[in-house]
Design a protein around this motif. Structure first.
Motif, PDB file in Angstrom:
ATOM      1  N   GLN A  21      56.253  -6.752   8.489  1.00 31.26           N
ATOM      2  CA  GLN A  21      56.210  -5.598   7.588  1.00 31.26           C
ATOM      3  C   GLN A  21      56.032  -5.990   6.120  1.00 31.26           C
ATOM      4  O   GLN A  21      55.303  -5.325   5.375  1.00 31.26           O
ATOM      5  CB  GLN A  21      57.499  -4.764   7.745  1.00 31.26           C
ATOM      6  N   MET A  22      56.684  -7.051   5.707  1.00 30.79           N
ATOM      7  CA  MET A  22      56.581  -7.451   4.303  1.00 30.79           C
ATOM      8  C   MET A  22      55.148  -7.827   3.932  1.00 30.79           C
ATOM      9  O   MET A  22      54.622  -7.435   2.884  1.00 30.79           O
ATOM     10  CB  MET A  22      57.526  -8.631   4.037  1.00 30.79           C
ATOM     11  N   ILE A  23      54.474  -8.558   4.808  1.00 33.93           N
ATOM     12  CA  ILE A  23      53.097  -8.996   4.547  1.00 33.93           C
ATOM     13  C   ILE A  23      52.152  -7.797   4.549  1.00 33.93           C
ATOM     14  O   ILE A  23      51.308  -7.645   3.648  1.00 33.93           O
ATOM     15  CB  ILE A  23      52.664 -10.038   5.596  1.00 33.93           C
ATOM     16  N   THR A  24      52.264  -6.951   5.572  1.00 33.01           N
ATOM     17  CA  THR A  24      51.331  -5.823   5.683  1.00 33.01           C
ATOM     18  C   THR A  24      51.504  -4.850   4.520  1.00 33.01           C
ATOM     19  O   THR A  24      50.515  -4.308   4.016  1.00 33.01           O
ATOM     20  CB  THR A  24      51.540  -5.091   7.013  1.00 33.01           C
ATOM     21  N   ALA A  39      40.556 -14.966  -2.260  1.00 35.15           N
ATOM     22  CA  ALA A  39      40.839 -15.867  -1.141  1.00 35.15           C
ATOM     23  C   ALA A  39      42.289 -15.703  -0.703  1.00 35.15           C
ATOM     24  O   ALA A  39      43.198 -15.637  -1.531  1.00 35.15           O
ATOM     25  CB  ALA A  39      40.561 -17.322  -1.538  1.00 35.15           C
ATOM     26  N   TYR A  40      42.495 -15.662   0.626  1.00 31.13           N
ATOM     27  CA  TYR A  40      43.824 -15.548   1.205  1.00 31.13           C
ATOM     28  C   TYR A  40      44.016 -16.654   2.244  1.00 31.13           C
ATOM     29  O   TYR A  40      43.059 -17.098   2.880  1.00 31.13           O
ATOM     30  CB  TYR A  40      44.012 -14.183   1.883  1.00 31.13           C
ATOM     31  N   LEU A  41      45.270 -17.079   2.388  1.00 31.92           N
ATOM     32  CA  LEU A  41      45.616 -18.054   3.423  1.00 31.92           C
ATOM     33  C   LEU A  41      46.725 -17.451   4.289  1.00 31.92           C
ATOM     34  O   LEU A  41      47.827 -17.191   3.809  1.00 31.92           O
ATOM     35  CB  LEU A  41      46.102 -19.364   2.787  1.00 31.92           C
ATOM     36  N   PHE A  42      46.409 -17.223   5.569  1.00 30.82           N
ATOM     37  CA  PHE A  42      47.378 -16.679   6.520  1.00 30.82           C
ATOM     38  C   PHE A  42      47.855 -17.831   7.405  1.00 30.82           C
ATOM     39  O   PHE A  42      47.052 -18.432   8.127  1.00 30.82           O
ATOM     40  CB  PHE A  42      46.751 -15.591   7.394  1.00 30.82           C
ATOM     41  N   LYS A  50      47.785 -13.150  12.644  1.00 32.48           N
ATOM     42  CA  LYS A  50      47.021 -13.638  11.490  1.00 32.48           C
ATOM     43  C   LYS A  50      45.578 -13.121  11.516  1.00 32.48           C
ATOM     44  O   LYS A  50      45.115 -12.521  10.540  1.00 32.48           O
ATOM     45  CB  LYS A  50      47.035 -15.170  11.465  1.00 32.48           C
ATOM     46  N   THR A  51      44.882 -13.347  12.625  1.00 34.45           N
ATOM     47  CA  THR A  51      43.483 -12.922  12.714  1.00 34.45           C
ATOM     48  C   THR A  51      43.369 -11.400  12.748  1.00 34.45           C
ATOM     49  O   THR A  51      42.438 -10.826  12.164  1.00 34.45           O
ATOM     50  CB  THR A  51      42.819 -13.528  13.963  1.00 34.45           C
ATOM     51  N   SER A  52      44.303 -10.741  13.419  1.00 37.31           N
ATOM     52  CA  SER A  52      44.296  -9.265  13.447  1.00 37.31           C
ATOM     53  C   SER A  52      44.450  -8.706  12.044  1.00 37.31           C
ATOM     54  O   SER A  52      43.741  -7.768  11.651  1.00 37.31           O
ATOM     55  CB  SER A  52      45.422  -8.759  14.348  1.00 37.31           C
ATOM     56  N   ALA A  53      45.372  -9.286  11.268  1.00 38.29           N
ATOM     57  CA  ALA A  53      45.576  -8.833   9.891  1.00 38.29           C
ATOM     58  C   ALA A  53      44.323  -9.058   9.050  1.00 38.29           C
ATOM     59  O   ALA A  53      43.972  -8.235   8.192  1.00 38.29           O
ATOM     60  CB  ALA A  53      46.773  -9.553   9.266  1.00 38.29           C
ATOM     61  N   ALA A  54      43.617 -10.176   9.307  1.00 38.67           N
ATOM     62  CA  ALA A  54      42.389 -10.467   8.561  1.00 38.67           C
ATOM     63  C   ALA A  54      41.317  -9.418   8.849  1.00 38.67           C
ATOM     64  O   ALA A  54      40.636  -8.932   7.931  1.00 38.67           O
ATOM     65  CB  ALA A  54      41.888 -11.865   8.916  1.00 38.67           C
ATOM     66  N   THR A 169      44.379 -19.989  -3.267  1.00 36.64           N
ATOM     67  CA  THR A 169      44.489 -18.841  -2.372  1.00 36.64           C
ATOM     68  C   THR A 169      45.829 -18.149  -2.564  1.00 36.64           C
ATOM     69  O   THR A 169      46.759 -18.716  -3.136  1.00 36.64           O
ATOM     70  CB  THR A 169      44.383 -19.283  -0.896  1.00 36.64           C
ATOM     71  N   GLN A 170      45.905 -16.912  -2.079  1.00 36.75           N
ATOM     72  CA  GLN A 170      47.195 -16.236  -1.955  1.00 36.75           C
ATOM     73  C   GLN A 170      47.707 -16.500  -0.554  1.00 36.75           C
ATOM     74  O   GLN A 170      47.063 -16.146   0.423  1.00 36.75           O
ATOM     75  CB  GLN A 170      47.056 -14.728  -2.195  1.00 36.75           C
ATOM     76  N   ARG A 171      48.877 -17.133  -0.457  1.00 41.39           N
ATOM     77  CA  ARG A 171      49.379 -17.559   0.852  1.00 41.39           C
ATOM     78  C   ARG A 171      50.379 -16.554   1.417  1.00 41.39           C
ATOM     79  O   ARG A 171      51.290 -16.101   0.718  1.00 41.39           O
ATOM     80  CB  ARG A 171      50.042 -18.936   0.731  1.00 41.39           C
ATOM     81  N   PHE A 172      50.214 -16.232   2.709  1.00 36.00           N
ATOM     82  CA  PHE A 172      51.146 -15.367   3.424  1.00 36.00           C
ATOM     83  C   PHE A 172      51.593 -16.098   4.692  1.00 36.00           C
ATOM     84  O   PHE A 172      50.756 -16.512   5.502  1.00 36.00           O
ATOM     85  CB  PHE A 172      50.492 -14.033   3.800  1.00 36.00           C
ATOM     86  N   ASP A 173      52.898 -16.272   4.838  1.00 38.88           N
ATOM     87  CA  ASP A 173      53.453 -16.967   5.996  1.00 38.88           C
ATOM     88  C   ASP A 173      53.926 -15.953   7.036  1.00 38.88           C
ATOM     89  O   ASP A 173      54.915 -15.241   6.820  1.00 38.88           O
ATOM     90  CB  ASP A 173      54.621 -17.870   5.583  1.00 38.88           C
ATOM     91  N   PHE A 174      53.220 -15.907   8.159  1.00 41.54           N
ATOM     92  CA  PHE A 174      53.591 -15.021   9.257  1.00 41.54           C
ATOM     93  C   PHE A 174      54.722 -15.675  10.056  1.00 41.54           C
ATOM     94  O   PHE A 174      54.613 -16.838  10.458  1.00 41.54           O
ATOM     95  CB  PHE A 174      52.388 -14.771  10.176  1.00 41.54           C
TER      96      PHE A 174
END
Length: 565
Positions: A21-24, A39-42, A50-54, A169-174
Motif C-alpha cells: 500500500q505504501m508504494i502504490t 527512472a524507477y527501481l523496483f 514489481k512487474t505488475s506495478a510497472a 533512480t527512485q527506489r521502491f522496495d517491495f
C-alpha cells in the motif's frame, strides 16, 4: 484455452496489488501531482508485484481518464498496454538481452518520440543480469534522459546493480506478502470463481508461498486441478509437501518431552506420507519461530500461523522454555545446511530427531543454587570475626592518613575469552610475496564503494576492517577485533560478496584473506624474517635509521616501502 490463475487475476489497478500500500499510494500521488521521475527501481522478492506495478504505472501515466491516480482500463491506450500491444511500452527481459548491443539499441530508439502514447516506457525485468558494459551504456541514458521517456528497472537482487545506476533512480522496495494477505486474496478469488474451499488448506498454501503472491496462486491452481475444482486440506498438503500443524505440534511436543521413540515414529510417518524433507525442516523452523514470537508478543501471531488447534498452540507456548527453542532453531538450521545436497534425507531427519530429543535448555542457563548459610556455624562465626578485624584495621589506617594501594587487576586469561581460529599463514604468505603498494592503493580506492554494495549486516561487520596488503591475486583484510574476525571467516556469503564486489569495481576477483589486527604485525615480521634476503639479521642493521622508519610507518601505515641503500 485455460489461463493460469496468476495471469487471470494479475492486478490491473494499484489498489489490487496485495501488501504494497505504501508504494502504490506514493506512485498514485506522483502521477496525480505530475511529479514523476524519469527512472524507477523496483526491488523485492519474486511474486510481490514489481512487474505488475510497472505495467499499471505505464497505463496510469498514459491514461487520459485517470480516477484518483488509477488507470481506467477501458480506453484504447489502457487496453493495448494490458494486451501488450502498445509499441510505446516495451518490456525487456535482461536475462536474455544483457549485452551492450541490446542496451545501445534501446538507447538509440529512446531518442525518438512516442508514436501513440504520451510517454514511452521501458520496463527492464531482472536488470541485475546486465553485463558491466550494458550497465555503462544504460548509465549514459539515465544521466541525460530523453523527453517523455521513463525507465522502470525491476530486480530481485539490487546488490548486484552498480551504485551509479541506483543513484539515478527512485527506489521502491517491495516487501514479502504476509500469510494473512495471501490468505485474504485467495479467499476473494475463490469466492469470485465460486469454488468451494477449506480454510485450513488456504492457510497451508499461504505459508508455503513464503511471501510471494504469484507462488500462492500457482500452488492454488495446482490444488484446484488436483481436487477437481475444490480445495481441500489433504490436497493442499499433498501438493505443497507440507505437514499439518497438528502433526508438527505432536512432533515438537514429543522431542521437547525427550520421547525419542514416539518422535521417530512420527517422523517416519511424515516420510511415508511422501512429505518433502526440506519442507518439513522449513515448517519446523517456522513453527518454532511462531512459538517464540507468541511468548513475547502474542498479538503478532495470527491464526494462520497458529494452525488448527489454537488452544494446543497456546498451551505449548506457555510451558516450553525459550532456551530450548533457541537451541532447536540452531540445530534445525545446521541440519538444513547439511541436507542441501544429500540423497538420503531420511538419515538426516533421524539424526535430527535424536538431537532435538536430547536438548536441555535448562542445563545451559540453570543458575547455581545458593548454598544455605547457618549463622551458628563455627566457620561462619570465625569468618565474621576476621572481617570485623580487617574493617577495624582499614579504619585505623585512614585515620592516620595512610593510603590503601589497590592490587592491580589480574589480567584476564586468554582461555576465558572466545576461541579464535588460528590464522592460516599459508594463504597470506603468497599474497605478501607478490604484494605491491599500487595494488593496495587500488583496493583502498574502491573500498568505500565496496562497503556500499554490501548488505547492512555485512557492512556492520566490515566497519572495523581495512585492507593492509594486496597483490593481483589476493587481499589481506585486518579486523580490529578478534571476535569480529571470527564471525567474518565463518561467513562464506560475506567473503563471496567481497570477492564479487571487487570483481565488479576493479575487473578482477582477488582472494580475500582475513587476519586479526593484533596478529598482523607479527605475521608480517615473521614473513620478512623467513622470506626476505638476510632474514632477521637484515632488520637488525642500520639502527640509526630505525626511528625514522618507525615514525614514517606510524604516519603512513602500510604504504611505507623500506628499501636498502
Amino acid at each position: 484455452m485455460y489461463r493460469a490463475l496468476y495471469r487471470v487475476w494479475r492486478p490491473q489497478r494499484f489498489d489490487e496489488i496485495v501488501g504494497q500500500q505504501m508504494i502504490t499510494q506514493t506512485l498514485k500521488n506522483a502521477i496525480m501531482t505530475h511529479q514523476t521521475s524519469h527512472a524507477y527501481l523496483f526491488t523485492g522478492p519474486r511474486g510481490t508485484g514489481k512487474t505488475s506495478a510497472a505495467k499499471i504505472f505505464a497505463k496510469a501515466i498514459n491514461c487520459h481518464h485517470l480516477v484518483d491516480g488509477e488507470p481506467c482500463n477501458e480506453c484504447e491506450t489502457c487496453t493495448a498496454i494490458t494486451k501488450g500491444q502498445l509499441n510505446d511500452v516495451i518490456e525487456i527481459d535482461a536475462a536474455s538481452n544483457n549485452g551492450v548491443e541490446e542496451i545501445r539499441d534501446i538507447r538509440d530508439k529512446a531518442k525518438y518520440a512516442p508514436t501513440q502514447a504520451d510517454y514511452k516506457v521501458y520496463i527492464i525485468d531482472e536488470v541485475h543480469m546486465l553485463s558491466t558494459g550494458a550497465f555503462n551504456a544504460l548509465l549514459k541514458t539515465l544521466e541525460e534522459p530523453p523527453a517523455n521517456v521513463i525507465f522502470i528497472l525491476a530486480t530481485t537482487e539490487p546488490h548486484k546493480i552498480p551504485l551509479t545506476i541506483i543513484s539515478r533512480t527512485q527506489r521502491f522496495d517491495f516487501r514479502r506478502i504476509t500469510a494473512k494477505d495471501s490468505y485474504d486474496r485467495m479467499v476473494y478469488i475463490l469466492n469470485e470463481k465460486d469454488v468451494t474451499y477449506d480454510e485450513k488448506a488456504l492457510r497451508v498454501i499461504a505459508a508455503a508461498a513464503e511471501g510471494g503472491m504469484r507462488d500462492a496462486l500457482s500452488i492454488l491452481d495446482q490444488v484446484i486441478s488436483f481436487g477437481d475444482n475444490t480445495v481441500t486440506l489433504d490436497d493442499a498438503l499433498m501438493v505443497t509437501g507440507s505437514v499439518t500443524k497438528q502433526l508438527l505440534a505432536n512432533y515438537v511436543s514429543e522431542v521437547t518431552d525427550h520421547d525419542t521413540k514416539p518422535a521417530l515414529e512420527t517422523m517416519r510417518q511424515i516420510l511415508q506420507e511422501g512429505k518433502d524433507a526440506n519442507r518439513f525442516i522449513e515448517d519446523l523452523i517456522s513453527y518454532t519461530r511462531d512459538v517464540l514470537l507468541y511468548q513475547q508478543a502474542p498479538e503478532m501471531v495470527d491464526s494462520v500461523a497458529m494452525g488448527e488447534d489454537d488452544q494446543q498452540f497456546e498451551a505449548f507456548a506457555k510451558q516450553i522454555d525459550a532456551e530450548v527453542l533457541y537451541q532447536m532453531v540452531k540445530t534445525l538450521n545446521d541440519i538444513q545446511q547439511q541436507m542441501r545436497f544429500t540423497t538420503h534425507p531420511d538419515v538426516y531427519l533421524e539424526v535430527l530427531t535424536v538431537k532435538l530429543a536430547q536438548l536441555d535448555g535448562q542445563a545451559a542457563v540453570q543458575p547455581v543454587a545458593a548454598a544455605t548459610v547457618n549463622p551458628e556455624d563455627p566457620t561462619v562465626h570465625k569468618l565474621a570475626q576476621q572481617v570485623e578485624q580487617l574493617q577495624s584495621e582499614v579504619k585505623t589506617l585512614r585515620s592516620q592518613g595512610g593510603s590503601i594501594t589497590k592490587p592491580a587487576p589480574a589480567k584476564p586469561r586468554s582461555s576465558n575469552g572466545p576461541v579464535v581460529k588460528k590464522v592460516n599463514v599459508s594463504q597470506i604468505y603468497p599474497i605478501l610475496g607478490a604484494a605491491t603498494k599500487n595494488d593496495l592503493i587500488k583496493v583502498r580506492d574502491v573500498w568505500t564503494d565496496l562497503m556500499n554494495i554490501l548488505s547492512v549486516t555485512q557492512r556492520a561487520l566490515m566497519h572495523v576492517a581495512q585492507p593492509v596488503a594486496a597483490s593481483s591475486e589476493g587481499v589481506v583484510v585486518a579486523f580490529d577485533y578478534a571476535f569480529v574476525y571470527q564471525k567474518a571467516i565463518d561467513d562464506q556469503t560475506l567473503i563471496d560478496a567481497l570477492g564479487n564486489g571487487l570483481d565488479r569495481l576493479m575487473g578482477e576477483a582477488p582472494k580475500i584473506v582475513c587476519v586479526p589486527k593484533e596478529q598482523w604485525p607479527q605475521i608480517r615480521k615473521d614473513y620478512l624474517a623467513t622470506h626476505q634476503p638476510g632474514g632477521a639479521t637484515s632488520e637488525q642493521q642500520a639502527p640509526a635509521k630505525e626511528p625514522v622508519v618507525e615514525e614514517a610507518k606510524n604516519m603512513f601505515g602500510d604504504l611505507v616501502e623500506v628499501q636498502p641503500d
